[in-house]
Every structure is written in structure tokens, then in C-alpha cells.
Design a protein around this motif. Structure first.
Motif, PDB file in Angstrom:
ATOM      1  N   VAL A  52      -2.416  -8.090  -5.000  1.00  0.00           N
ATOM      2  CA  VAL A  52      -3.368  -7.816  -5.476  1.00  0.00           C
ATOM      3  C   VAL A  52      -4.700  -8.385  -4.023  1.00  0.00           C
ATOM      4  CG1 VAL A  52      -5.118  -9.844  -6.090  1.00  0.00           C
ATOM      5  CG2 VAL A  52      -3.040  -9.006  -7.247  1.00  0.00           C
ATOM      6  N   ALA A  53      -3.946  -9.100  -3.276  1.00  0.00           N
ATOM      7  CA  ALA A  53      -4.837  -9.612  -2.175  1.00  0.00           C
ATOM      8  C   ALA A  53      -4.984  -9.068  -1.171  1.00  0.00           C
ATOM      9  CB  ALA A  53      -4.282 -10.966  -1.235  1.00  0.00           C
ATOM     10  N   ASN A  54      -5.906  -8.565  -0.132  1.00  0.00           N
ATOM     11  CA  ASN A  54      -6.195  -7.266   0.912  1.00  0.00           C
ATOM     12  C   ASN A  54      -5.552  -8.237   1.599  1.00  0.00           C
ATOM     13  OD1 ASN A  54      -8.387  -6.574  -1.339  1.00  0.00           O
ATOM     14  ND2 ASN A  54      -9.984  -7.793  -0.587  1.00  0.00           N
ATOM     15  N   LYS A 100      -5.257  -4.430  -4.906  1.00  0.00           N
ATOM     16  CA  LYS A 100      -5.310  -4.227  -6.179  1.00  0.00           C
ATOM     17  C   LYS A 100      -6.712  -4.876  -7.332  1.00  0.00           C
ATOM     18  CE  LYS A 100      -0.683  -2.386  -8.931  1.00  0.00           C
ATOM     19  NZ  LYS A 100      -0.231  -2.693  -9.819  1.00  0.00           N
ATOM     20  N   GLY A 101      -6.666  -5.814  -6.260  1.00  0.00           N
ATOM     21  CA  GLY A 101      -8.342  -7.009  -6.218  1.00  0.00           C
ATOM     22  C   GLY A 101      -9.599  -6.246  -6.693  1.00  0.00           C
ATOM     23  N   ASN A 102      -9.337  -5.534  -5.658  1.00  0.00           N
ATOM     24  CA  ASN A 102     -10.333  -4.686  -5.647  1.00  0.00           C
ATOM     25  C   ASN A 102     -11.402  -3.945  -6.715  1.00  0.00           C
ATOM     26  OD1 ASN A 102      -9.273  -2.694  -4.879  1.00  0.00           O
ATOM     27  ND2 ASN A 102     -10.593  -1.829  -3.009  1.00  0.00           N
ATOM     28  N   GLY A 103     -10.786  -3.320  -7.886  1.00  0.00           N
ATOM     29  CA  GLY A 103     -10.775  -2.795  -8.521  1.00  0.00           C
ATOM     30  C   GLY A 103     -10.828  -1.034  -8.832  1.00  0.00           C
ATOM     31  N   GLN A 104     -10.195  -1.284  -7.568  1.00  0.00           N
ATOM     32  CA  GLN A 104     -10.124   0.860  -6.936  1.00  0.00           C
ATOM     33  C   GLN A 104      -8.571   0.975  -7.641  1.00  0.00           C
ATOM     34  OE1 GLN A 104     -10.976   0.415  -2.606  1.00  0.00           O
ATOM     35  NE2 GLN A 104     -12.716   1.433  -2.653  1.00  0.00           N
ATOM     36  N   SER A 105      -8.655   2.417  -7.246  1.00  0.00           N
ATOM     37  CA  SER A 105      -7.092   3.247  -8.095  1.00  0.00           C
ATOM     38  C   SER A 105      -6.105   2.725  -6.838  1.00  0.00           C
ATOM     39  CB  SER A 105      -7.513   4.928  -8.772  1.00  0.00           C
ATOM     40  OG  SER A 105      -8.262   5.437  -7.074  1.00  0.00           O
ATOM     41  N   ASP A 106      -4.580   3.032  -7.121  1.00  0.00           N
ATOM     42  CA  ASP A 106      -4.273   3.869  -6.136  1.00  0.00           C
ATOM     43  C   ASP A 106      -4.493   4.468  -4.999  1.00  0.00           C
ATOM     44  OD1 ASP A 106      -1.017   2.769  -7.809  1.00  0.00           O
ATOM     45  OD2 ASP A 106      -3.024   1.551  -7.765  1.00  0.00           O
ATOM     46  N   MET A 107      -5.166   5.633  -5.698  1.00  0.00           N
ATOM     47  CA  MET A 107      -5.420   6.575  -4.382  1.00  0.00           C
ATOM     48  C   MET A 107      -6.555   6.444  -3.480  1.00  0.00           C
ATOM     49  SD  MET A 107      -4.389   9.869  -3.474  1.00  0.00           S
ATOM     50  CE  MET A 107      -3.556  10.226  -4.726  1.00  0.00           C
ATOM     51  N   ASP A 108      -6.942   5.533  -4.010  1.00  0.00           N
ATOM     52  CA  ASP A 108      -8.656   4.547  -3.191  1.00  0.00           C
ATOM     53  C   ASP A 108      -8.688   4.133  -1.912  1.00  0.00           C
ATOM     54  OD1 ASP A 108     -10.600   5.409  -5.674  1.00  0.00           O
ATOM     55  OD2 ASP A 108     -10.128   6.733  -4.400  1.00  0.00           O
ATOM     56  N   ARG A 109      -7.456   3.503  -2.445  1.00  0.00           N
ATOM     57  CA  ARG A 109      -6.969   2.176  -1.830  1.00  0.00           C
ATOM     58  C   ARG A 109      -5.762   2.695  -0.253  1.00  0.00           C
ATOM     59  NH1 ARG A 109      -5.199  -0.756  -6.438  1.00  0.00           N
ATOM     60  NH2 ARG A 109      -3.410  -0.727  -5.464  1.00  0.00           N
ATOM     61  N   ARG A 110      -5.473   3.751  -0.977  1.00  0.00           N
ATOM     62  CA  ARG A 110      -4.600   4.214  -0.324  1.00  0.00           C
ATOM     63  C   ARG A 110      -5.332   4.722   1.210  1.00  0.00           C
ATOM     64  NH1 ARG A 110      -5.566   8.853  -1.128  1.00  0.00           N
ATOM     65  NH2 ARG A 110      -5.906  10.461   0.503  1.00  0.00           N
ATOM     66  N   ARG A 111      -4.205   4.053   2.555  1.00  0.00           N
ATOM     67  CA  ARG A 111      -4.978   4.504   3.609  1.00  0.00           C
ATOM     68  C   ARG A 111      -3.391   5.543   4.492  1.00  0.00           C
ATOM     69  NH1 ARG A 111      -8.354   2.945   1.892  1.00  0.00           N
ATOM     70  NH2 ARG A 111      -9.730   0.941   2.342  1.00  0.00           N
ATOM     71  N   GLU A 112      -3.988   6.163   5.371  1.00  0.00           N
ATOM     72  CA  GLU A 112      -3.304   7.666   5.459  1.00  0.00           C
ATOM     73  C   GLU A 112      -3.460   7.278   7.195  1.00  0.00           C
ATOM     74  OE1 GLU A 112      -3.533  10.995   2.515  1.00  0.00           O
ATOM     75  OE2 GLU A 112      -4.187  11.142   4.764  1.00  0.00           O
ATOM     76  N   LEU A 113      -2.386   7.542   7.977  1.00  0.00           N
ATOM     77  CA  LEU A 113      -2.036   7.150   9.018  1.00  0.00           C
ATOM     78  C   LEU A 113      -1.257   8.968   9.768  1.00  0.00           C
ATOM     79  CD1 LEU A 113      -0.118   3.642  10.167  1.00  0.00           C
ATOM     80  CD2 LEU A 113      -2.568   4.753   9.860  1.00  0.00           C
ATOM     81  N   THR A 114      -1.369   9.180  10.364  1.00  0.00           N
ATOM     82  CA  THR A 114      -0.769  10.506  11.701  1.00  0.00           C
ATOM     83  C   THR A 114      -0.534  10.355  12.206  1.00  0.00           C
ATOM     84  OG1 THR A 114      -2.537  11.563   9.547  1.00  0.00           O
ATOM     85  CG2 THR A 114      -1.438  13.092  11.394  1.00  0.00           C
TER      86      THR A 114
END
Length: 613
Positions: A190-192, A228-242
Motif C-alpha cells: 500500500v505504501a509508496n 496500491k494506495g495511489n489507485g493505479q493499476s499494477d502495470m502502470d505502477r511497475r518500473r522497468e530497469l534495463t
């Protein structure tokens, strides 16, 4: 005919055959012996048939041997690409179809294969069964990576909420090629989370790490990882590292396990987890298989957390760093461990650039004798933070070299992020108050400057005045950058006359980079007196001339100019004088402020010179 007669006939036929070889032939005898000749012909046909059957058996035997060899060869090639458990399953398939094909001289299945077509079909079926065990496509869950049981395995995490994103794709690369390893990270809590550091676990052993190590650290930072607390979907909250890696020329064939150490903050506590993914590598011919090499697990030593004493490290402070190391192997202990700590270099030029953290002992290497199976140990070192560090987290790289119980050498890397804080330093100039004394209800102008002498920006700066004798005057200045100046010009109103002293508090509130609110107080003097105009009102109550108390003569002998007019003239003159003085002082204050800024720049230059010396 009797037995004797039969024997004679046989002998006679033998003689005829011999004579026939010399050119003699008796037709009558041949005709007479028709029945016996027929018997001899039947026997010859039987011999010919037996010879043909044996030839057919020999041909079928070769076909079966070739078929079995073809299945075995195909299995050998496929086993180079799969795990040990899948290889066992392939061996069972080979044995099954060998029994099904059998041999021409004694099939184990008496109703087995007896035609070339049936054998060919059996070979095709065997190859298909073997190929079905190779994870070539995606499974229902989207993963194509085999686990220890030969089934597909999803990427995993040791955290309850920091996970590998669902869009993970297993990379595939051949030896000598370059590949991009894309790691999607998602926060299922829930927490950022902020300043999340992710470090791939590398190794010099080709059986553990298939890529060329071209730099000392591959750590990347995710500045924000929303929950999850910001209301975005899992896909929108993901961050990608390369990460871009070059595959080693001697890389093995098979699935390599790729692990990433993750450090993040939950409140003020540092927590860590490990994300596990896979990469499919195709090695050169004869390079060997990943799972076949060694046959035992690799002992891994990871950083599970750290702490500092004091808890908050300020620039220029000396602190004690404690790092927690864990041997994750349950098979072997590790020993003879050398740990090196490397901090980033900070500074504006070559003369002032050096490590952000310096060990007070002078050495950044530490020795640990041993860590037991699955055990944890602590490494403690005293360090000093560079005085001019900006307020932010700084990464400290941790590299480890150690041995297992068989004296095999290993190495691994990790890092910790240490937040460094700057103490807010600022000064207030001497307040200028005009006028220095006011009556209740009148206003006074207060002017002074705030000099930010520290290395940290002051946010939401607000100035107020606290005392029962005054009201108003609150000023919002906003942000004051490091090394900058902000001017305060406020008007305060007298609310009540001063009783014991003329002291008024100037209160400055501000926030640092972390949002922590702090307060600073300074005193100034302002005399507030009773309003003298109230004295004139007392005359209306009979206390001044004309009140019937013998003052009528005083009124008659007073100046011909009205008292009110005199008061107005005096107030106008005073107002003009005050205005002129305020203008003169503002100009003088602006000049002094410029001189103070110049002195401040010289003061900072002297500080830098002192640090260098």
C-alpha cells in the motif's frame, strides 16, 4: 518299397549326379525316379526359403539398430539444452522406445515391430516425445523457464510486496552476443517506496554468471515505486530497469538463474529482498551444460541490511556503520572472507574530490574468518562523511571474496545506500524598527535579512512576531537556496502597552529536504505605549478646562490656536520625518546587504580553503 530299396535308389541317384557332372545322363533312371526327385526338390526349396528368411532378419536387425541409434543421437542433442531432471525423463523415453522397437533376434515384445514402416513411425513418435520435454514456448502462465522438477517456474521474490512484474520475458542469447536484461519491478504493498536500489548478483564463475563483468557495479535506483494506495493499476505502477550485458564466449548452454538484490526503506528502517529471474543461453558447441557443471550449489553471501550510529549521518560527522552479511548456503560454510567498501567520489574539482565516506582507520578492507551454514555475521567500521556533501543518499559498494569448505573461491557484490543530512545554518541581520516606539493602534516597520549559510535549501520559510503587545506582521518567504539571502519587510501593529520590558520574539519556521519542520527564535526591542489621545477624551468627563472645577479662566487665557490643529500639524511633521528616515535606512540597508553578501562569499571561500588544508 522297403528300406533297402530306398537306400539303393538314393545311392543310385548319387552316382547319376556324379556321372552327370562328367557328361553322362540317364533319362530313364531320371524318369523312373520321379517321386524321389520331387522330394529332393522340395528340400532344396526349403533351404532357399530359410536362407531368405535369415537375410530378411539381418536386414530388419540393421533397420532396428539404425532406428535406435537415431533416437539416442537425437536425445543426446536435446539433453544439452535442458535441466538434469528433464534429461532423466529423456533417458526413460529412450529406453521405452528401444524396448518397443526391439531386436530381430529375440524381441522383448513378441508382438513388436516387424516392418520398416512401423519402425520409422516409432522413431518419429520417440523424437516428438523427447522434443515435447524441451521448454520452447510459453506455458499457460506465460513463463518458459524450467524449475528443478523440469516444469516451468515463475520469477520469484523473497519480499511480500516487492515483486517481478507480470510482463517479464525470459531473454534468450547466444555466446558472444549482447543482450538487454529488462527487469520490471512492481510494489504490491500500500505504501509508496522511494530510492529503491537494485543490484544484479554477479560472479566470476561461468557456471553462475554468463556475462562479461565490465564495471565494478551495476546498481540502479528507482526514485519512486508507488504502492496500491495511489489507485493505479499494477502495470502502470511497475518500473522497468534495463542492463546491457555481453555474453561470455565460454558461456554454457541452458537456463541461468539471475538474482537481483533490492534495498528499500519502510519508514526509517532499511529492508532488503532478492528477485530471481532466468536467462536462456546457447553456448558454443562442446561448451557443456549449466546444470551439468559442478553438481553442487554455489554459496552466496548477501547483505541483508545495515545500521548507522548515530541513526542520522550529517555531513562532516564521524559515524559507525554496521553491515549484516548472511551466508545463504545450507550446504557449506564460507571462510577467509575479504570485504572491500568503496564510496563514490564527490567534489567540484580534482583538488577537492575524494570519497564521500573515509574510514577513520585509513583502510576500507575488512576481514571475516568464517560464516557458518545459513548464518549471519556483522561487519562494523567507523567512517567520516565528507563535510560538503549534498543532502541525499550515497551508495557504498560492498565487494566480497571468500572460499567454501573445499577451498573453492567465490566473489559477489552488493551495496548499501546511506542517507546524508546537512544541518541548516542561517543568520538574521539586526532588525531595523521604525519608529522604535509606537502607541497602541499604530504600526511599526520591521526590516531584516535572512542569510542561508548552510548547504541545504530551506523550504516554506515563514516569519512571525510573538508578543502580547503586538499583532500582525506575518511574512511568507518560501524557498531560500543554499548561500542565498531573503529580505523581510513587515508591518506590526501595537496591541497593548509594554509592561515589564520591550522584548518581542521574531520566530522563523522552515522545512528541510525531508519535510521536517524546525523553528528558530530571535529577540528584538519595540516599545509600545498608551495612546495619548485618550487623555483628550478625559476632558469630556470634567477633568480638563470647562469642567466646572475652576478651569474656565485657563480656557480663556489659552492660545488662540486650537489644540487639535497643533496636534495635527505635529503628527504630519512626524510622519514626514519618519518617511524620510525609512527611505534613507532602506537605501542604507540595501547597501549593507550587498556588503554582507560579498563578505559571505569570502567566508565560504575561506571555509573551502580550510577544508582543503
Amino acid at each position: 518299397m522297403s528300406k533297402v530299396t530306398n537306400r539303393l535308389l538314393v545311392m543310385f541317384l548319387c552316382i547319376i549326379l556324379c556321372l552327370g557332372g562328367n557328361g553322362f545322363w540317364l533319362t530313364d533312371v531320371s524318369a523312373t525316379s520321379t517321386d524321389n526327385g520331387a522330394g529332393a526338390g522340395t528340400q532344396g526349396s526349403a533351404n532357399t526359403q530359410n536362407s531368405t528368411e535369415e537375410t530378411e532378419k539381418a536386414t530388419l536387425q540393421e533397420i532396428k539398430e539404425d532406428a535406435v541409434a537415431e533416437i539416442v543421437d537425437h536425445a543426446a542433442v536435446v539433453k544439452l539444452k535442458v535441466t538434469k531432471d528433464i534429461r532423466k525423463k529423456i533417458n526413460k523415453i529412450v529406453e521405452k522406445y528401444k524396448d518397443a522397437i526391439g531386436t530381430a533376434s529375440g524381441d522383448t515384445n513378441q508382438g513388436g515391430l516387424s516392418t520398416e514402416t512401423g519402425i520409422t513411425d516409432c522413431v518419429t513418435e520417440a523424437k516428438a516425445a523427447i522434443d515435447a520435454l524441451v521448454p520452447g514456448g510459453e506455458d499457460e502462465d506465460g513463463s518458459d523457464v524450467p524449475d528443478s522438477d523440469g516444469e516451468v517456474a515463475m520469477p520469484s521474490s523473497t519480499s511480500d510486496f516487492v515483486m517481478v512484474g507480470g510482463n517479464w520475458v525470459t531473454p534468450e542469447v547466444s555466446y558472444g552476443q549482447t543482450v538487454n536484461i529488462v527487469l520490471p519491478v512492481v510494489n504490491m504493498g500500500v505504501a509508496n517506496l522511494a530510492n529503491v536500489t537494485v543490484t544484479p548478483v554477479t560472479s566470476n564463475l561461468v557456471s553462475e554468471w554468463p556475462f562479461v563483468i565490465e564495471t565494478s557495479g551495476y546498481t540502479q535506483t528507482i526514485t519512486d515505486l508507488p504502492g496500491k494506495g495511489n489507485g493505479q493499476s499494477d502495470m502502470d505502477r511497475r518500473r522497468e530497469l534495463t542492463w546491457t550485458f555481453k555474453t561470455r564466449d565460454d558461456a554454457l548452454s541452458g537456463y541461468y538463474k539471475l538474482q537481483f538484490n533490492v534495498l528499500y526503506y519502510v519508514g526509517t528502517e532499511v529492508e532488503s529482498c532478492t528477485l530471481t529471474t532466468y536467462a536462456l543461453v546457447h553456448g558454443a558447441t562442446g561448451s557443456g551444460n549449466v546444470e551439468a557443471e559442478g553438481g553442487t550449489s554455489t554459496p552466496r553471501v548477501i547483505v541483508t541490511g545495515f545500521k548507522t550510529e548515530p541513526e542520522q549521518v550529517h555531513a562532516g560527522d564521524t559515524f559507525t556503520l554496521t553491515i549484516y552479511l548472511k551466508n545463504t548456503s545450507l550446504r557449506t560454510s564460507v571462510s577467509n572472507m575479504l570485504v572491500n567498501l568503496a564510496a563514490p567520489t564527490e567534489g567540484m574539482d580534482a583538488d577537492t574530490s575524494y570519497a564521500a565516506f573515509l574510514p577513520t582507520s585509513g583502510s576500507n578492507a575488512e576481514y571475516i574468518s568464517s560464516i557458518g551454514k545459513g548464518a549471519t555475521t556483522e561487519l562494523t567500521i567507523e567512517m567520516t562523511a565528507k563535510a560538503d556533501l549534498t543532502q541525499k543518499p550515497y551508495q557504498l559498494d560492498v565487494s566480497m571474496e571468500y572460499e567454501d569448505e573445499d577451498y573453492a573461491s567465490y566473489s559477489s557484490t552488493a551495496d548499501v545506500s546511506i542517507p546524508v543530512y546537512q544541518t541548516a545554518r542561517f543568520e538574521l541581520s539586526q532588525p531595523e524598527i521604525l519608529p522604535a516606539s509606537i502607541v497602541v493602534g499604530n504600526e511599526a516597520n520591521v526590516m531584516f535579512s535572512i542569510y542561508n549559510l548552510g548547504k541545504v535549501t530551506l523550504h516554506n520559510v515563514k516569519v512571525s512576531f510573538e508578543d502580547d503587545t503586538v499583532s500582525g506582521g506575518e511574512v511568507f518567504l518560501g524557498k531560500i537556496e543554499a548561500g542565498a539571502t531573503s529580505a523581510v519587510d513587515a508591518m506590526i501593529t501595537g496591541a497593548a502597552p509594554s509592561v515589564e520590558d520591550d522584548i518581542i520574539k521574531v520566530v522563523v519556521t522552515y522545512e528541510d529536504e525531508t519535510g521536517k519542520v524546525s523553528t528558530y527564535e530571535q529577540e528584538m526591542e519595540l516599545n509600545v505605549t498608551e495612546d495619548v489621545s485618550a487623555m483628550g477624551d478625559m476632558g469630556d468627563m470634567g477633568m480638563y478646562p470647562g469642567d466646572g472645577m475652576g478651569y474656565d479662566e485657563f480656557e480663556e487665557e489659552s492660545s488662540p490656536f486650537p489644540v487639535a490643529l497643533i496636534v495635527i500639524v505635529v503628527l504630519v511633521v512626524v510622519a514626514v520625518v519618519v518617511t524620510v528616515i525609512i527611505i534613507i535606512r532602506k537605501k542604507r540597508r540595501k547597501k549593507e546587504e550587498e556588503e554582507r553578501i560579498n563578505l559571505l562569499d569570502e567566508f565560504e571561500g575561506e571555509d573551502d580553503s580550510d577544508e582543503i588544508s
